[in-house]
Write a protein that holds these residues in place. Structure first.
Motif, mmCIF file in Angstrom:
data_model
loop_
_atom_site.group_PDB
_atom_site.id
_atom_site.type_symbol
_atom_site.label_atom_id
_atom_site.label_comp_id
_atom_site.label_asym_id
_atom_site.label_seq_id
_atom_site.Cartn_x
_atom_site.Cartn_y
_atom_site.Cartn_z
ATOM 1 N N GLY A 211 80.092 55.972 40.271
ATOM 2 C CA GLY A 211 81.108 54.956 40.470
ATOM 3 C C GLY A 211 82.074 55.354 41.558
ATOM 4 N N GLU B 5 78.185 51.931 40.541
ATOM 5 C CA GLU B 5 77.362 52.789 39.688
ATOM 6 C C GLU B 5 76.078 52.078 39.266
ATOM 7 O OE1 GLU B 5 78.643 54.027 35.765
ATOM 8 O OE2 GLU B 5 79.614 52.105 35.369
ATOM 9 N N ASP C 209 81.418 50.284 36.204
ATOM 10 C CA ASP C 209 82.202 50.595 37.391
ATOM 11 C C ASP C 209 81.514 50.112 38.655
ATOM 12 O OD1 ASP C 209 84.171 51.836 35.905
ATOM 13 O OD2 ASP C 209 83.260 53.835 36.104
ATOM 14 N N GLU C 210 82.314 49.701 39.612
ATOM 15 C CA GLU C 210 81.761 49.288 40.897
ATOM 16 C C GLU C 210 81.060 50.476 41.547
ATOM 17 O OE1 GLU C 210 83.249 47.039 45.013
ATOM 18 O OE2 GLU C 210 84.635 47.370 43.333
ATOM 19 N N THR D 289 76.498 47.621 42.949
ATOM 20 C CA THR D 289 76.493 47.999 41.542
ATOM 21 C C THR D 289 75.183 47.520 40.934
ATOM 22 O OG1 THR D 289 78.888 47.696 41.460
ATOM 23 C CG2 THR D 289 77.731 47.784 39.349
ATOM 24 N N ALA E 60 83.012 46.421 38.100
ATOM 25 C CA ALA E 60 82.259 45.274 38.605
ATOM 26 C C ALA E 60 81.970 44.302 37.477
ATOM 27 C CB ALA E 60 80.953 45.743 39.250
ATOM 28 N N LEU F 248 76.068 42.936 43.425
ATOM 29 C CA LEU F 248 75.667 43.306 42.067
ATOM 30 C C LEU F 248 74.197 42.979 41.870
ATOM 31 C CD1 LEU F 248 76.316 44.124 39.083
ATOM 32 C CD2 LEU F 248 76.908 41.708 38.690
ATOM 33 N N GLN G 92 72.649 51.317 46.007
ATOM 34 C CA GLN G 92 73.832 51.996 45.503
ATOM 35 C C GLN G 92 74.557 52.723 46.630
ATOM 36 O OE1 GLN G 92 73.210 55.279 42.807
ATOM 37 N NE2 GLN G 92 75.193 54.973 41.797
#
Length: 302
Positions: free
Chosen positions: A2, A35, A32-33, A185, A8, A154, A180
């Motif tokens: 993260g 991860e 978490d954004e 995310t 996120a 995402l 990533q």
């Protein structure tokens, strides 16, 4: 890992019921954004219900959630910034793979034809064949390409490698890591535990609609049940059963097979005073932790 830029995905007491049937219950989830977050659980655990609710495909019964900083009421915007690969993938089978991918890309605002062809080449996907002519594995490749095509913020991937051969699975894992690295995310739901173990920064285990545990892969492995074999010069001592973390001791001649939760140092220290000759341990993996939390292999997704 993260980035520390905030979640996120965040849910608060999120619940979904289908009449009397439980989908998810009071789910507090935070991804978490940046991860890769693994979502595990047996059939009926609530994984797919969670995913569909987050994407605005079904409405929650109660509770709230935000995805990429947006409330669920802004589902169209959420889906534009999300690459979604459903577990029950359905495709227009009369179109070629290329035509279908172009159609889906335009719905999201534009097509990067070069990226489409590069992804197809990496996955060994023939873009010129009609979808109805493709094998299950090649249909899954179409699904993977459409999820990654627009470089989403995402990625929500539900059983993403179903039907893929091992070489393509490796390429898929490389795509996840690259995404990533570029700041995306990833929410990854899979029953392929080795895949989650290799990719995920953190893992959530769900069961019967509830969140059972959230931890890093290493954290789950440390807490997992282990099998430790102790060889002695004489008969194993009864004192082993009271050593720290020991749940069960089975004796076979001069060997004691101990089931241990947590560190094994206390057990080895206790055994060393009784003529301990050798120690054999099984290094636990995510599968051991998964079975341990859910109570056995008969409860797992197959």
């Amino acid at each position: 890992m993260g980035t520390g830029r905030g979640p996120a995905v965040r849910t608060s007491a999120l619940s979904k019921f289908y009449g009397r049937h439980v989908g998810v219950v009071h789910l507090d989830l935070e991804v978490d954004e940046g991860e890769v977050y693994g979502l595990l659980g047996p059939n009926g655990a609530g994984k797919t219900t969670t995913i569909r609710t987050l994407l605005g495909l079904i409405r929650p019964t109660s509770g709230s959630a935000e995805v990429l900083g947006l409330p669920l009421s802004r589902g169209v915007e959420i889906r534009r910034s999300t690459g979604y690969l459903p577990g029950d993938l359905a495709l227009y089978d009369r179109m070629t793979a290329a035509a279908l991918l172009e159609h889906l890309a335009r719905l999201r605002g534009g097509l990067d034809r070069g990226r489409m062809r590069a992804l197809a080449e990496r996955l060994d996907l023939d873009l010129d064949r009609r979808v109805r002519e493709l094998s299950r594995g090649n249909r899954q490749k179409v699904g993977v390409v459409q999820a990654f095509l627009h470089r989403p913020r995402l990625l929500v991937l539900d059983e993403p490698t179903s039907g893929l051969d091992p070489l393509v699975q490796q390429e898929f894992q490389a795509l996840v890591r690259e995404s990533q690295d570029q700041g995306a995310t990833v929410l990854l739901s899979s029953h392929v535990l080795a895949e989650v173990q290799h990719l995920a920064d953190r893992v959530a285990i769900m069961d019967r609609g509830r969140l059972v545990v959230v931890d890093t892969v290493d954290g789950l492995r440390e807490k997992a049940t282990k099998q430790v074999e102790l060889d002695f010069a004489c008969d194993p001592p009864p004192a082993l059963s009271s050593a720290p973390g020991v749940r069960e001791v089975r004796v076979h001649g001069r060997t004691a097979v101990c089931t241990v939760v947590g560190p094994v140092g206390g057990l080895v220290s206790a055994a060393s005073a009784y003529g301990l000759v050798d120690v054999h341990t099984h290094d636990p993996d995510l599968e051991d932790a998964f079975f341990g939390y859910l109570g056995g292999a008969d409860h797992v997704d197959a």
